[in-house]
Design an enzyme around this catalytic site. Structure first.
Site, PDB file in Angstrom:
ATOM      1  N   HIS A 165       0.616   0.168  15.334  1.00  0.00           N
ATOM      2  CA  HIS A 165       0.593   1.532  15.856  1.00  0.00           C
ATOM      3  C   HIS A 165      -0.852   1.987  16.047  1.00  0.00           C
ATOM      4  CE1 HIS A 165       4.863   2.164  14.126  1.00  0.00           C
ATOM      5  NE2 HIS A 165       4.913   1.847  15.410  1.00  0.00           N
ATOM      6  N   GLU A 168      -2.902   4.175  13.657  1.00  0.00           N
ATOM      7  CA  GLU A 168      -2.978   3.628  12.304  1.00  0.00           C
ATOM      8  C   GLU A 168      -4.080   2.577  12.222  1.00  0.00           C
ATOM      9  OE1 GLU A 168       1.011   2.355  11.336  1.00  0.00           O
ATOM     10  OE2 GLU A 168       1.857   4.323  11.810  1.00  0.00           O
ATOM     11  N   HIS A 311       0.919  -0.665   7.735  1.00  0.00           N
ATOM     12  CA  HIS A 311       1.036   0.574   8.497  1.00  0.00           C
ATOM     13  C   HIS A 311       0.495   1.711   7.641  1.00  0.00           C
ATOM     14  CE1 HIS A 311       3.817  -0.690  11.863  1.00  0.00           C
ATOM     15  NE2 HIS A 311       3.920  -1.734  11.054  1.00  0.00           N
ATOM     16  N   GLU A 370       3.293   0.824   3.830  1.00  0.00           N
ATOM     17  CA  GLU A 370       2.829   2.104   4.376  1.00  0.00           C
ATOM     18  C   GLU A 370       1.697   2.604   3.486  1.00  0.00           C
ATOM     19  OE1 GLU A 370       3.689   3.486   7.115  1.00  0.00           O
ATOM     20  OE2 GLU A 370       5.591   2.548   7.693  1.00  0.00           O
TER      21      GLU A 370
END
Length: 400
Positions: A165, A168, A311, A370
């Site tokens: 992404h 990110e 991420h 994450e």
């Protein structure tokens, strides 16, 4: 003496500062018309101040050590440039001189990190650590090479990736700093966070793809000009806004982590996103985008024992997929949690991600980490804490 500089394509304040050994505050002080958040436009003229006037105003919580690390300056050089200042008694508002940085390390963790920085650093890392293997696994929509870095020579193969992404991009910096720290420890015959680097190197071959989505990262960090081949489409997809800081997709508005053939149709229906945009559009079919195809082919061509996609954000570890994961996955996630402080989560209602596809296709442990906490893109000030958390996961992934 100060001089005028014409902004070139791809320039940011951080890149110009790096080129002329200046801090961003020094550039902003010489160009009051700018703010740190502004996109620079090719052809724009800014002032490059004299480096002898490169100064920094002390903020709350500052120490000489922190300032040296932030601006990539040797601590002794900073002390020598400020002989009349007692580093034990810094005052808010006090001005200190910043000498040109000699570079304590290759990977600078004190400024936004993009494709240009990554490619320059990979070249320097290869020069310093010839045992690194760097290959190109594919190309982005805009033709940028997507590099993969191998460190280690063991029979166990492991893969980490970052920046699926666009906003990110800090995950690329996490992986690049890990490459540097691991390489340095191995070259010195030392340890990395208490682990024998040579033993890790002998046991495991680690392949890292630091930036899956280079076009998207560039868009987030540099914005778009009328010369961009997707200029009109990007503005339309971004609802007319020139602020692309919230952009997750690739340059064609496709979310690369919704591109994999793991119940893709279910994910497409769940997302209900009709067309290209900043996020969550899975495309017209699985694996239509060259970046996603490159990572899939690279994965199929290697016998990876385990993969981790990094991420942001949430401080969570996703380890399962539709009960198809192998029995050891939950235990590995618990080990990752112990070394990071992150929370292992049994995720439901999500399909078509890289981790999902890896588990579905290979029935081996796959994870999404994450990292960090907050609103993407996470501020660079969080980097030290995030890195301190996730390096434990990176090291643990080499031995589980």
């Amino acid at each position: 003496m100060p001089f005028s500089y014409v902004v070139q394509k791809g320039d940011t304040l951080y890149r110009i500062g790096r080129k002329y050994a200046l801090s961003v505050p020094a550039l902003l002080a010489a160009n009051p018309q700018l703010s740190e958040q502004d996109y620079l436009v090719p052809g724009q003229v800014i002032v490059i101040p004299d480096r002898t006037t490169n100064q920094y105003v002390i903020q709350a919580g500052d120490t000489f050590y922190y300032i040296a690390r932030r601006f990539n300056i040797e601590l002794n050089d900073l002390l020598a440039a400020n002989p009349g200042i007692n580093p034990r008694y810094l005052r808010i508002g006090q001005t200190v001189v910043l000498p040109p940085g000699r570079g304590m390390s290759i990977v600078n963790t004190n400024a936004p990190y993009g494709y240009r920085e990554m490619m320059e650093d990979l070249e320097l890392l290869k020069q310093r650590y010839p045992f690194l293997e760097i290959v190109v696994i594919g190309y982005s929509v805009m033709g940028k090479p997507i590099p993969a870095v191998k460190i280690g020579g063991g029979t166990r193969r492991v893969h980490y990736n970052g920046s699926f992404h666009a906003n990110e991009w800090i995950t690329t910096l996490l992986l690049m700093k890990f490459i540097e720290e691991y390489s340095s420890a191995y070259a010195a015959g030392g340890r990395i966070r208490g682990r024998d680097a040579a033993e890790l190197y002998r046991q495991t071959s680690l392949w890292i793809v630091p930036m899956v989505n280079p076009d998207g990262v560039e868009l987030v960090q540099e914005g778009v000009t009328p010369q961009h081949p997707f200029y009109r489409e990007l503005l339309q997809w971004n609802e007319g806004s020139y602020d692309f800081s919230g952009w997750k997709a690739n340059i064609r508005g496709v979310d690369l982590n919704d591109q994999y053939p793991a119940f893709w149709e279910v994910e497409k229906e769940r997302r209900e996103v009709p067309g290209p945009g900043p996020r969550d559009y899975p495309g017209t079919a699985p694996l239509t985008e060259p970046e996603a195809i490159a990572v899939a082919q690279f994965t199929r061509n290697n016998d990876f024992r385990l993969v981790i996609a990094f991420h942001t954000q949430g401080r969570e570890i996703y380890w399962n997929y539709r009960d198809l994961e192998p029995p050891e996955s939950e235990g590995i996630a618990e080990r990752f949690a112990r070394v990071s402080g992150y929370r292992p989560v049994r995720l439901t209602g999500s399909d078509a991600g890289y981790k999902d596809w890896f588990i579905l296709e290979f029935r081996r442990p796959g994870f999404t980490v994450e990292a960090g906490q907050g609103t993407n893109p996470l501020p660079i000030s969080q980097f030290p804490q995030i890195y301190n958390d996730v390096i434990g996961i990176m090291l643990e992934g080499l031995v589980v």
